[in-house]
Design a protein around this motif. Structure first.
Motif, PDB file in Angstrom:
ATOM      1  N   THR A   1     -84.378 -56.499  10.785  1.00 43.03           N
ATOM      2  CA  THR A   1     -85.300 -57.828  11.516  1.00 43.03           C
ATOM      3  C   THR A   1     -84.066 -59.145  12.457  1.00 43.03           C
ATOM      4  OG1 THR A   1     -86.415 -57.483   9.870  1.00 43.03           O
ATOM      5  CG2 THR A   1     -86.934 -59.841  11.445  1.00 43.03           C
ATOM      6  N   LEU A   2     -84.461 -58.852  13.263  1.00 41.56           N
ATOM      7  CA  LEU A   2     -84.011 -59.718  14.243  1.00 41.56           C
ATOM      8  C   LEU A   2     -84.246 -61.294  13.591  1.00 41.56           C
ATOM      9  CD1 LEU A   2     -83.114 -60.132  18.077  1.00 41.56           C
ATOM     10  CD2 LEU A   2     -83.956 -62.106  16.612  1.00 41.56           C
ATOM     11  N   VAL A   3     -82.973 -62.204  13.325  1.00 38.41           N
ATOM     12  CA  VAL A   3     -83.497 -63.900  12.429  1.00 38.41           C
ATOM     13  C   VAL A   3     -82.654 -64.716  13.365  1.00 38.41           C
ATOM     14  CG1 VAL A   3     -83.063 -65.565  10.652  1.00 38.41           C
ATOM     15  CG2 VAL A   3     -83.548 -62.496  10.423  1.00 38.41           C
ATOM     16  N   LEU A   4     -84.035 -65.286  14.438  1.00 38.60           N
ATOM     17  CA  LEU A   4     -83.825 -66.661  15.356  1.00 38.60           C
ATOM     18  C   LEU A   4     -83.662 -68.109  14.556  1.00 38.60           C
ATOM     19  CD1 LEU A   4     -83.182 -68.362  17.797  1.00 38.60           C
ATOM     20  CD2 LEU A   4     -85.661 -68.042  17.936  1.00 38.60           C
ATOM     21  N   VAL A   5     -82.505 -68.874  14.002  1.00 40.72           N
ATOM     22  CA  VAL A   5     -82.360 -69.935  13.471  1.00 40.72           C
ATOM     23  C   VAL A   5     -82.487 -70.745  14.866  1.00 40.72           C
ATOM     24  CG1 VAL A   5     -81.143 -71.394  11.549  1.00 40.72           C
ATOM     25  CG2 VAL A   5     -82.498 -69.542  11.511  1.00 40.72           C
ATOM     26  N   ASP A   6     -83.338 -71.471  14.950  1.00 35.39           N
ATOM     27  CA  ASP A   6     -83.489 -72.499  16.151  1.00 35.39           C
ATOM     28  C   ASP A   6     -83.142 -74.385  15.796  1.00 35.39           C
ATOM     29  OD1 ASP A   6     -83.949 -74.373  17.972  1.00 35.39           O
ATOM     30  OD2 ASP A   6     -86.341 -73.637  18.475  1.00 35.39           O
ATOM     31  N   GLU A   7     -81.986 -73.957  16.102  1.00 36.01           N
ATOM     32  CA  GLU A   7     -80.926 -75.190  15.878  1.00 36.01           C
ATOM     33  C   GLU A   7     -81.109 -76.289  16.905  1.00 36.01           C
ATOM     34  OE1 GLU A   7     -77.528 -74.886  14.181  1.00 36.01           O
ATOM     35  OE2 GLU A   7     -78.389 -73.537  13.097  1.00 36.01           O
ATOM     36  N   ALA A   8     -82.810 -76.455  17.604  1.00 39.91           N
ATOM     37  CA  ALA A   8     -82.440 -77.412  18.802  1.00 39.91           C
ATOM     38  C   ALA A   8     -82.028 -78.529  18.233  1.00 39.91           C
ATOM     39  CB  ALA A   8     -83.962 -77.787  19.006  1.00 39.91           C
ATOM     40  N   TYR A   9     -82.249 -79.640  16.808  1.00 38.19           N
ATOM     41  CA  TYR A   9     -82.381 -80.520  16.308  1.00 38.19           C
ATOM     42  C   TYR A   9     -81.076 -80.641  15.105  1.00 38.19           C
ATOM     43  CZ  TYR A   9     -86.994 -80.844  18.382  1.00 38.19           C
ATOM     44  OH  TYR A   9     -87.697 -81.119  19.285  1.00 38.19           O
ATOM     45  N   PHE A  10     -80.323 -79.390  15.967  1.00 40.02           N
ATOM     46  CA  PHE A  10     -78.528 -79.961  14.707  1.00 40.02           C
ATOM     47  C   PHE A  10     -78.335 -81.033  14.881  1.00 40.02           C
ATOM     48  CE2 PHE A  10     -74.583 -80.084  15.879  1.00 40.02           C
ATOM     49  CZ  PHE A  10     -73.588 -79.387  14.610  1.00 40.02           C
ATOM     50  N   ASP A  11     -78.152 -81.961  16.213  1.00 39.33           N
ATOM     51  CA  ASP A  11     -77.128 -83.107  16.046  1.00 39.33           C
ATOM     52  C   ASP A  11     -77.683 -84.447  15.209  1.00 39.33           C
ATOM     53  OD1 ASP A  11     -76.010 -82.626  18.564  1.00 39.33           O
ATOM     54  OD2 ASP A  11     -77.311 -81.757  19.046  1.00 39.33           O
ATOM     55  N   PHE A  12     -79.213 -83.989  14.686  1.00 40.62           N
ATOM     56  CA  PHE A  12     -79.666 -84.991  13.832  1.00 40.62           C
ATOM     57  C   PHE A  12     -79.182 -84.727  12.608  1.00 40.62           C
ATOM     58  CE2 PHE A  12     -82.069 -85.516  17.752  1.00 40.62           C
ATOM     59  CZ  PHE A  12     -81.593 -86.749  18.346  1.00 40.62           C
ATOM     60  N   SER A  13     -79.440 -82.966  11.778  1.00 41.14           N
ATOM     61  CA  SER A  13     -79.631 -83.017  11.003  1.00 41.14           C
ATOM     62  C   SER A  13     -78.362 -82.704  10.231  1.00 41.14           C
ATOM     63  CB  SER A  13     -80.162 -81.413  10.777  1.00 41.14           C
ATOM     64  OG  SER A  13     -79.466 -80.494  11.037  1.00 41.14           O
ATOM     65  N   GLY A  14     -77.185 -82.254  11.306  1.00 42.43           N
ATOM     66  CA  GLY A  14     -75.904 -82.180  11.204  1.00 42.43           C
ATOM     67  C   GLY A  14     -75.950 -80.567  10.077  1.00 42.43           C
ATOM     68  N   GLN A  15     -76.831 -79.698   9.916  1.00 40.23           N
ATOM     69  CA  GLN A  15     -76.305 -78.134   9.064  1.00 40.23           C
ATOM     70  C   GLN A  15     -76.908 -77.339  10.200  1.00 40.23           C
ATOM     71  OE1 GLN A  15     -78.643 -76.882   5.950  1.00 40.23           O
ATOM     72  NE2 GLN A  15     -79.599 -76.022   6.478  1.00 40.23           N
ATOM     73  N   THR A  16     -76.100 -76.437  10.483  1.00 39.87           N
ATOM     74  CA  THR A  16     -76.321 -75.395  10.666  1.00 39.87           C
ATOM     75  C   THR A  16     -75.318 -74.721  10.061  1.00 39.87           C
ATOM     76  OG1 THR A  16     -74.417 -74.760  13.019  1.00 39.87           O
ATOM     77  CG2 THR A  16     -73.536 -75.803  11.949  1.00 39.87           C
ATOM     78  N   ILE A  17     -76.214 -73.311  11.049  1.00 42.58           N
ATOM     79  CA  ILE A  17     -75.630 -71.421   9.873  1.00 42.58           C
ATOM     80  C   ILE A  17     -74.477 -70.859  11.566  1.00 42.58           C
ATOM     81  CG2 ILE A  17     -76.240 -71.713   8.462  1.00 42.58           C
ATOM     82  CD1 ILE A  17     -78.374 -69.961   9.783  1.00 42.58           C
ATOM     83  N   LEU A  18     -74.498 -71.782  12.754  1.00 40.23           N
ATOM     84  CA  LEU A  18     -73.389 -71.005  13.693  1.00 40.23           C
ATOM     85  C   LEU A  18     -72.436 -70.067  12.967  1.00 40.23           C
ATOM     86  CD1 LEU A  18     -73.695 -70.343  16.730  1.00 40.23           C
ATOM     87  CD2 LEU A  18     -72.405 -72.672  17.193  1.00 40.23           C
ATOM     88  N   PRO A  19     -71.757 -70.579  12.406  1.00 42.26           N
ATOM     89  CA  PRO A  19     -70.396 -69.457  12.146  1.00 42.26           C
ATOM     90  C   PRO A  19     -71.013 -68.315  11.517  1.00 42.26           C
ATOM     91  CG  PRO A  19     -70.229 -71.648  10.895  1.00 42.26           C
ATOM     92  CD  PRO A  19     -71.119 -71.675  11.781  1.00 42.26           C
ATOM     93  N   TRP A  20     -72.220 -68.217  11.289  1.00 46.15           N
ATOM     94  CA  TRP A  20     -72.308 -66.991  10.801  1.00 46.15           C
ATOM     95  C   TRP A  20     -72.840 -65.964  11.482  1.00 46.15           C
ATOM     96  CZ3 TRP A  20     -76.711 -68.329   6.304  1.00 46.15           C
ATOM     97  CH2 TRP A  20     -76.089 -69.425   4.457  1.00 46.15           C
ATOM     98  N   ILE A  21     -72.755 -65.891  12.475  1.00 46.18           N
ATOM     99  CA  ILE A  21     -73.428 -64.941  13.651  1.00 46.18           C
ATOM    100  C   ILE A  21     -72.968 -64.101  12.869  1.00 46.18           C
ATOM    101  CG2 ILE A  21     -74.409 -66.109  15.418  1.00 46.18           C
ATOM    102  CD1 ILE A  21     -71.364 -66.082  17.052  1.00 46.18           C
ATOM    103  N   ARG A  22     -71.002 -63.858  13.126  1.00 47.23           N
ATOM    104  CA  ARG A  22     -70.158 -63.319  12.648  1.00 47.23           C
ATOM    105  C   ARG A  22     -70.201 -62.941  11.338  1.00 47.23           C
ATOM    106  NH1 ARG A  22     -64.741 -66.749  15.555  1.00 47.23           N
ATOM    107  NH2 ARG A  22     -65.820 -65.998  17.203  1.00 47.23           N
ATOM    108  N   ARG A  23     -71.083 -62.725  10.685  1.00 50.69           N
ATOM    109  CA  ARG A  23     -71.381 -62.505   8.961  1.00 50.69           C
ATOM    110  C   ARG A  23     -72.989 -61.309   9.068  1.00 50.69           C
ATOM    111  NH1 ARG A  23     -71.526 -66.554   4.350  1.00 50.69           N
ATOM    112  NH2 ARG A  23     -70.687 -67.902   5.967  1.00 50.69           N
TER     113      ARG A  23
END
Ligand SMILES: Cc1ncc(COP(=O)(O)O)c(C=O)c1O
Length: 376
Positions: free
Chosen positions: A179-201
């Motif tokens: 299943t394609l999983v979209l994690v939409d981090e539109a508000y990342f700048d306020f939360s500070g939490q990201t899983i962007l590096p996981w695109i390689r995992r």
């Protein structure tokens, strides 16, 4: 008579505001309440070239510079016309009529909107109001048994502002390898939490970001999609060749030079959000725990009237009464200290018509109105 596809005729209409927001304190659409860094506007004044209007855009340089900024390879990133365009692109590339999207509710409506345009059906899993609006991973996994085509998770979520912990995201990614999983981090700048590096995992992960929120560039329309190079390649194949205009592309490169100012703004907003939440607690009003630049507040049955009365004083907040599960809830974008003081001055006299309610009890009316999972 010429008719569209039947499902377009059945599609509920979406009415974005067309006018009337200028000159008001706009705490209704989670934008940057002071505008983009001034340096971006002066850059435009200095460098705007006639070619930006007459020639088709070229993205090579922008893609290289922006990819470096985000810490990915250029092949792992697409620049899109806002995240809305990115969501539509996912549907264009992956969704066949009858395919299933899984998404929590309440959430950003555009996932379901473009999925419906593509002829898909949506399974919604409601946030667990009992557990302080935590996403129920068990329920999400149960729906995964139906082999959905994709899953959309706004993190932080809009309109609740709540954050899905990384451990839950990992569990969902592992449970749904097809299943394609979209994690939409539109508000990342306020939360500070990201899983962007996981695109390689995780080969099924797509992450999105936008410059519409903390960067203050909602009008320019700049979004970003990240995925492993293979997945990104499929997405690129179907993307409008010139989806992003030349002015926006040039401003994207300039924007990241002002990253420090953006982070400073986000820090202020976070502090003001916490202060606003403390005030709400003192007032006895219930709200969802937010990691974004807005707070979903329960004001009770007279929510629409309260929004109208704030509007009459030049302050816009988003009334969620159009969603029957969120009747009596207002979503309030957090701004600067001065803006929040202005809001407080207008808000306090309205307290007598607001309904206090604390935490768990306050979410109960939502539970009553919300089915556990719905096929649309
Ligand atoms: C979760 C979420 N994703 C995406 C968007 C839209 O982003 P963009 O302006 O880049 O299309 C919004 C806007 O409200 C949002 O709340």
């Amino acid at each position: 008579m010429l008719r569209p596809r039947p499902l377009i005729e059945r599609l509920p209409k979406y009415y974005p505001p067309e006018e009337g927001r200028a000159g008001k304190l706009r705490l209704d659409f989670n934008e940057n309440t002071v505008g983009c860094p001034a340096g971006i506007v002066s850059f435009l004044r200095r460098t705007l070239r006639p070619e930006w209007f007459s020639l088709y855009p070229e993205y090579g340089r922008a893609r290289r510079i922006l990819a470096r900024y985000f810490g990915v390879a250029p092949e792992e990133m697409l620049i899109t016309n806002g995240v809305d365009d990115a969501i539509k692109l996912i549907c264009d590339v992956f969704v066949e009529p009858g395919d299933v999207l899984v998404t929590p509710t309440p959430t950003f409506a555009i996932y379901q909107f473009f999925h419906a345009v593509a002829g898909g059906r949506t399974a919604v899993v409601r946030y667990d109001y009992d557990a302080g609006l935590r996403l129920d991973v068990g329920k999400m996994r149960a729906v995964l048994g139906r082999r959905p085509r994709w899953m959309a998770l706004a993190n932080p979520n809009n309109p609740t502002g709540t954050l899905i912990p990384k451990s839950d995201l990992r569990a969902l990614l592992l449970a749904a390898p097809d299943t394609l999983v979209l994690v939409d981090e539109a508000y990342f700048d306020f939360s500070g939490q990201t899983i962007l590096p996981w695109i390689r995992r995780y080969p099924n992960l797509v992450v999105s970001r936008t410059f519409s929120k903390a960067f203050g560039l909602a009008g320019l329309r700049l979004g970003f999609l990240f995925a492993n190079a293979r997945l990104a390649g499929w997405l690129r194949r179907a993307h409008a060749v010139y989806a992003v205009n030349s002015v926006a592309a040039a401003c994207a490169v300039e924007a990241i030079r002002h990253d420090k100012e953006v982070r400073q703004y986000a820090r202020q907003v976070r502090a003001n959000r916490e202060a606003f939440c403390r005030t709400l607690t003192e007032m006895g009003l219930a709200y969802a725990p937010s990691a974004a630049n807005f707070v979903l507040v329960r004001v009770g049955a007279r929510g629409p009237e309260i929004a109208r009365r704030l509007r009459a004083q030049g302050i816009l907040v988003r009334d969620w009464s159009h969603d029957r599960r969120l009747r009596g809830y207002l979503r309030v974008t957090v701004g600067t200290e001065a803006q929040m003081r202005r809001l407080a001055r207008a808000w306090k006299p309205l307290l007598p018509v607001m309904e206090p309610g604390k935490g768990r009890a306050a979410w109960m009316d939502l539970i009553r109105h919300s089915p556990p999972a719905v096929w649309v």
